[in-house]
Design a protein around this motif. Sequence first.
Motif, PDB file in Angstrom:
ATOM      1  N   ALA A   7       4.759   4.258   0.694  1.00  0.00           N
ATOM      2  CA  ALA A   7       5.453   5.093  -0.670  1.00  0.00           C
ATOM      3  C   ALA A   7       4.775   5.779  -1.094  1.00  0.00           C
ATOM      4  O   ALA A   7       3.222   5.215  -2.312  1.00  0.00           O
ATOM      5  CB  ALA A   7       6.231   4.398  -1.457  1.00  0.00           C
ATOM      6  N   ILE A   9       3.815   7.451  -5.027  1.00  0.00           N
ATOM      7  CA  ILE A   9       4.080   6.991  -6.109  1.00  0.00           C
ATOM      8  C   ILE A   9       3.081   8.620  -7.244  1.00  0.00           C
ATOM      9  O   ILE A   9       1.672   7.765  -7.013  1.00  0.00           O
ATOM     10  CB  ILE A   9       4.488   6.103  -6.894  1.00  0.00           C
ATOM     11  CG1 ILE A   9       4.961   5.148  -6.000  1.00  0.00           C
ATOM     12  CG2 ILE A   9       5.019   6.289  -8.361  1.00  0.00           C
ATOM     13  CD1 ILE A   9       5.625   3.465  -6.759  1.00  0.00           C
ATOM     14  N   THR A  26       9.123  -0.710  -6.929  1.00  0.00           N
ATOM     15  CA  THR A  26       8.546  -0.122  -5.748  1.00  0.00           C
ATOM     16  C   THR A  26       8.377  -1.081  -4.636  1.00  0.00           C
ATOM     17  O   THR A  26       8.336  -1.387  -4.058  1.00  0.00           O
ATOM     18  CB  THR A  26       7.656   1.043  -6.002  1.00  0.00           C
ATOM     19  OG1 THR A  26       8.574   1.958  -6.943  1.00  0.00           O
ATOM     20  CG2 THR A  26       7.364   2.129  -4.425  1.00  0.00           C
ATOM     21  N   LEU A  36       2.310   0.937  -0.866  1.00  0.00           N
ATOM     22  CA  LEU A  36       2.185   2.350  -1.426  1.00  0.00           C
ATOM     23  C   LEU A  36       1.557   3.260  -2.262  1.00  0.00           C
ATOM     24  O   LEU A  36      -0.040   2.353  -2.152  1.00  0.00           O
ATOM     25  CB  LEU A  36       3.499   1.690  -3.042  1.00  0.00           C
ATOM     26  CG  LEU A  36       2.823   1.001  -4.459  1.00  0.00           C
ATOM     27  CD1 LEU A  36       2.240   1.702  -5.141  1.00  0.00           C
ATOM     28  CD2 LEU A  36       3.472   0.104  -4.721  1.00  0.00           C
TER      29      LEU A  36
END
Length: 90
Positions: A7, A9, A26, A36
Amino acid sequence: MSQTAPALIDVRLLSPRERHPLIFSTFAALPPGGALELVNDHNPRPLYSQFQANWPGAFVWQDLEQGPEVWRVRISRSAPAGQCCGSCGG
């Protein structure tokens, strides 16, 4: 078995008060083995200390880019001790 992309960010455009809650929520939602990628405009070492306090032994921190204008970090969720993450088939 293919791994899911981390992910992404990018907190550079977020207000400071929004950054850590988004990162923590998250991370908390990641499955074991999930990751992430954080993009920041400053060194996120204070965040690393917070991860150590909140999730000791439950994450892997990998510096991908270290400034001077952009810092990128991959934060992966480790499998709990004694449990298989499922990727080995065990």
